[in-house]
Design a protein around this motif. Structure first.
Motif, PDB file in Angstrom:
ATOM      1  N   SER A   1       0.457  40.734 -10.193  1.00 28.25           N
ATOM      2  CA  SER A   1       1.388  40.010 -11.043  1.00 28.25           C
ATOM      3  C   SER A   1       2.829  40.321 -10.615  1.00 28.25           C
ATOM      4  CB  SER A   1       1.155  40.467 -12.484  1.00 28.25           C
ATOM      5  OG  SER A   1       1.860  39.648 -13.324  1.00 28.25           O
ATOM      6  N   GLY A   2       3.629  39.296 -10.551  1.00 24.75           N
ATOM      7  CA  GLY A   2       5.044  39.494 -10.212  1.00 24.75           C
ATOM      8  C   GLY A   2       5.303  39.494  -8.720  1.00 24.75           C
TER       9      GLY A   2
ATOM     10  N   VAL B   1      13.702  36.819  -5.292  1.00 29.95           N
ATOM     11  CA  VAL B   1      12.384  37.239  -5.798  1.00 29.95           C
ATOM     12  C   VAL B   1      11.283  36.788  -4.839  1.00 29.95           C
ATOM     13  CG1 VAL B   1      13.117  37.229  -8.206  1.00 29.95           C
ATOM     14  CG2 VAL B   1      12.100  35.180  -7.247  1.00 29.95           C
TER      15      VAL B   1
ATOM     16  N   PHE C   1      17.277  34.342  -8.238  1.00 25.33           N
ATOM     17  CA  PHE C   1      17.694  34.100  -9.626  1.00 25.33           C
ATOM     18  C   PHE C   1      18.849  35.038  -9.935  1.00 25.33           C
ATOM     19  CE2 PHE C   1      13.261  32.721  -9.924  1.00 25.33           C
ATOM     20  CZ  PHE C   1      13.403  31.531 -10.603  1.00 25.33           C
TER      21      PHE C   1
ATOM     22  N   LYS D   1       3.836  34.632  -6.415  1.00 23.51           N
ATOM     23  CA  LYS D   1       2.912  33.534  -6.065  1.00 23.51           C
ATOM     24  C   LYS D   1       3.352  32.222  -6.706  1.00 23.51           C
ATOM     25  CE  LYS D   1      -0.606  35.657  -8.020  1.00 23.51           C
ATOM     26  NZ  LYS D   1       0.018  36.854  -8.586  1.00 23.51           N
ATOM     27  N   SER D   2       3.547  32.273  -8.037  1.00 19.72           N
ATOM     28  CA  SER D   2       3.879  31.024  -8.739  1.00 19.72           C
ATOM     29  C   SER D   2       5.231  30.498  -8.296  1.00 19.72           C
ATOM     30  CB  SER D   2       3.931  31.248 -10.250  1.00 19.72           C
ATOM     31  OG  SER D   2       2.699  31.718 -10.683  1.00 19.72           O
ATOM     32  N   VAL D   3       6.207  31.393  -8.174  1.00 23.35           N
ATOM     33  CA  VAL D   3       7.548  30.938  -7.787  1.00 23.35           C
ATOM     34  C   VAL D   3       7.493  30.299  -6.402  1.00 23.35           C
ATOM     35  CG1 VAL D   3       9.857  31.731  -7.184  1.00 23.35           C
ATOM     36  CG2 VAL D   3       8.790  32.553  -9.263  1.00 23.35           C
TER      37      VAL D   3
END
Ligand SMILES: Nc1ncnc2c1ncn2[C@@H]1O[C@H](COP(=O)(O)OP(=O)(O)OP(=O)(O)O)[C@@H](O)[C@H]1O
Length: 675
Positions: A369-370, A349, A339, A373-375
């Protein structure tokens, strides 16, 4: 008008540097494919050009005529005939075009000149200034502009400039509203917070970043306003409040034609057609621009270039070698996501992720968190928003390579072969439609079935996911569902296309523990009955112990360990996984401080060259910090780690068997059956 322009989505958090020439050439390509926009743009261009070149195109004076030619019919000399004073009608139409265009330019320039800076300032400042000025704007907009124009002209005297100044000021109010609304929502974007943190001042954020992002709706608004300004000029001139005799204007020509309609009705036709075609053309251009920008943005947001395919590197490891020979449902190799940051530079990231979900397997992706995982999961589905860039040497769904597919192809795959469930089910459902309606729409989108059949399928799916009284619940709205039931609806919706793979991003985080257990049982049931392959993102290792077949631990954008759950839990091979296991609250240890991993996850911009976990690791040596550490298979089949000291370290797990682990965790966290 403002509504239609605001339908154009804002450019998302984009950075000027991130756009560049590739984007402009893509935009140009789409522009060239917009046939209607090009045709109408050409029509408007010809009208504008002939107005500008009127003195060259016509030998006649627009304001004076020869009385002998009074009411002359169309002829080779006067192509559109002559009016009552013997003036050439075509010449007056051409010169009238000049007046119309100049008047519209004046009104739009005033509208943008006032509306854009005021909207930016009010939207950005917010608070009392916003409240007071918006009431004022509402007041001005509630008065019809014609009434305002008459009032101003009564005070200042008639004349085109006064009339169009009034039109411009009224239009400025709707521009201001539009810009203010766009700024209010742009202010919520993360990149604006980032700019503030980086010390950027208000004017720079507003003019360099936000204005740049909200330009598309403003451009569309300006185009549509241009068309209405032409109508406004014609109306005011027709009423004698704009252009005065003998100057030619389309409105004044209509007015004269009306006065002599009995002698020659044809005189009303040329200015009428001129107004009609010009306004239609400009509106069509506006519509075309809106489509163009919408497509550009939607495509960007959903990631048209979903995954850019990169070449496998020569040194790409056979990372999955030695694993059980079970076919893959979803497999990704060398996936990286970047990004742009405030200031323009791009930061990765997620970096060089290799991940494999086998058929009928439940793979848990865990990490703080961060960690990415989601990305990671969203990028495999082409759901990383613009201006994120996703690259991978391969993304395979079953036997099919899906990296490099375009937006349309990816959309069809997402709808038909992969289902997605997000954390907050209520946020994913439209509150204004019944859940049955939304389910039927989803089914009919992907299957060629009539509504009655879609309804029957919905009832079956609701039954399968354990929604009681499915027939009645179909007609309920999302707010009538509890969190757990809404999540069941989302799972049913994801299953509606009978997918091979289900990606569930923290599906139980927002639910209480009893409901969590039910949802997890549902997922496990779907895996067992349908052979569904599930990628479950979670930060709860208890959930992993309870339902996972395999686990992949992510840290700072990399997979640092992966393998069968029972094995990883019994004998973690990376200190980070061990740290996560240690941090689980359980009452097997004597009372005292809960162990936790010291320090915090570094920001992507601060990732070290060597092992990213080294600064938090009790076992780190200089060798760990020296160079990047690859993910490498361990001696245990299917178990990989990214630790240089894997052969030396004997890290403690929390049990030998997965069932024991689950039991320990469930006892420890006090959850009945859910660890
Ligand atoms: N649109 C975006 N623009 C810039 N950075 C982003 C964007 N989306 C995610 N990131 C960054 O990517 C990194 C990984 O985020 P991600 O949401 O994948 O983490 P996660 O492990 O899923 O965390 P969580 O458990 O909190 O959801 C974070 O540093 C995040 O700030």
């Amino acid at each position: 008008m403002s509504e239609s322009a605001s339908d154009v989505p804002r450019l998302p958090a984009a950075d000027v540097a991130a756009k560049g020439s590739v984007r402009s050439s893509r935009f140009l390509g789409r522009l060239l494919r917009q046939r209607s926009l090009l045709i109408w743009g050409t029509v408007v261009g010809i009208i504008a050009l002939s107005a500008v070149l009127a003195p060259l195109l016509s030998p006649f004076d627009p304001d004076t005529g020869v009385l002998a030619d009074s009411f002359a019919p169309p002829s080779t000399e006067h192509w559109l005939g002559a009016d009552r004073y013997g003036r050439d009608v075509l010449t007056r139409v051409l010169y009238g075009g000049q007046v119309a265009l100049l008047a519209a330019v004046q009104a739009v320039a005033i509208a943008l000149g006032i509306g854009v800076p005021a909207g930016l300032a009010i939207g950005y400042a917010g608070g009392w200034l916003d409240r007071i000025l918006m009431r004022l704007v509402d007041g001005v907009m509630s008065v019809p502009f014609l009434v305002l124009a008459i009032a101003v002209i009564a005070a200042l005297g008639p004349g085109l400039h006064n009339a169009m100044a009034v039109v411009g000021i009224v239009y400025a109010m709707s521009v201001l509203r539009l810009v203010r609304g766009e700024v209010l929502s742009a202010k919520e974007e993360l990149y604006v917070d980032g700019l503030k943190v980086s010390g950027a001042g208000g004017p720079r954020i507003l003019f360099r970043h936000i204005l740049n992002n909200i330009a598309p709706p403003i451009i569309v608004q300006a185009t549509l306003m241009f068309a209405t300004a032409i109508v406004a000029e014609a109306t005011l001139s027709y009423l004698g409040l704009g252009v005065t005799q003998p100057t030619a204007s389309w409105g004044s020509m209509l007015s004269e034609a009306q006065a002599t309609i009995r002698q020659n009705f044809f005189l009303a036709v040329p200015p009428g057609i001129a107004i009609f075609i010009t306004v239609l053309g400009i509106n069509q251009v506006g519509e075309g621009l809106r489509d163009l920008f919408s497509r550009e943005i939607t495509v960007g947001r959903l990631g048209l270039n979903v995954v850019r395919k990169t070449r496998p590197t020569a040194s790409e490891r056979e990372i999955f070698a030695g694993e059980p020979d079970q076919p893959s449902a979803l497999e990704v190799r060398d996936l990286s996501v970047s990004f742009p940051q405030a200031g323009g530079q791009r930061v990765q990231v997620v970096q060089n992720v290799d991940l494999r979900l086998r058929r009928g397997e439940l793979l848990c992706l865990v990490g703080e968190s961060g960690s990415g995982k989601s990305v990671t999961a969203m990028s495999m589905l082409g759901l990383v928003s613009h201006p994120g860039v996703v690259t991978a040497s391969s993304v395979r769904l079953g036997d099919e390579e899906i990296s490099g597919l375009d937006f349309k192809a990816m959309r069809s795959i997402r709808g038909n072969r992969i289902g997605v469930v997000f954390q907050d089910p209520l946020a994913s459902l439209n509150p204004t439609f019944t859940v049955g309606n939304q389910m039927c729409e989803a089914i009919m989108e992907h299957r060629d079935v009539p509504r009655r059949e879609a309804r029957r399928l919905t009832i079956d799916l609701f039954e399968r996911v354990g929604i009681p009284n499915p027939e009645q619940r179909l007609d309920d709205y999302p707010f009538q569902f509890s969190g757990g039931m809404a999540q069941r609806v989302m799972i049913a919706m994801a299953l509606s296309c009978d997918p091979e793979v289900l990606v569930a991003d923290e599906p139980t985080t927002a639910l209480d523990v009893t409901v969590q257990k039910q949802i997890l049982d549902l997922l496990v049931g779907l895996r067992d009955e349908r052979g569904l392959s599930i990628l479950l993102i979670t930060h709860d290792l208890g959930v992993v112990a309870e339902v996972g077949d395999t686990v992949a631990t992510m840290y700072a954008g990399q997979i640092v360990e992966s393998g069968p759950v029972a094995e990883v839990f019994a004998q973690p091979r990376h200190p980070y996984t061990q740290g996560l296991l240690d941090s689980i609250p359980r009452n097997v240890a004597p009372a005292g401080a809960l162990p936790s991993i010291r320090g915090t996850v570094p920001q992507p911009i601060d990732w070290p060259v060597g092992c990213r976990f080294a600064d938090r690791c009790d076992f780190a040596t200089d060798a760990c910090r020296r160079s990047p550490v690859p993910l490498a298979p361990t001696v245990d089949p299917g178990h990989s780690t990214r630790c240089v000291r894997v052969d030396e370290l004997r890290l403690a797990g929390i049990g030998d068997e997965q069932s024991q682990v689950a039991a320990v965790l469930s006892r420890a966290s006090g959850r009945d059956g859910v660890a």
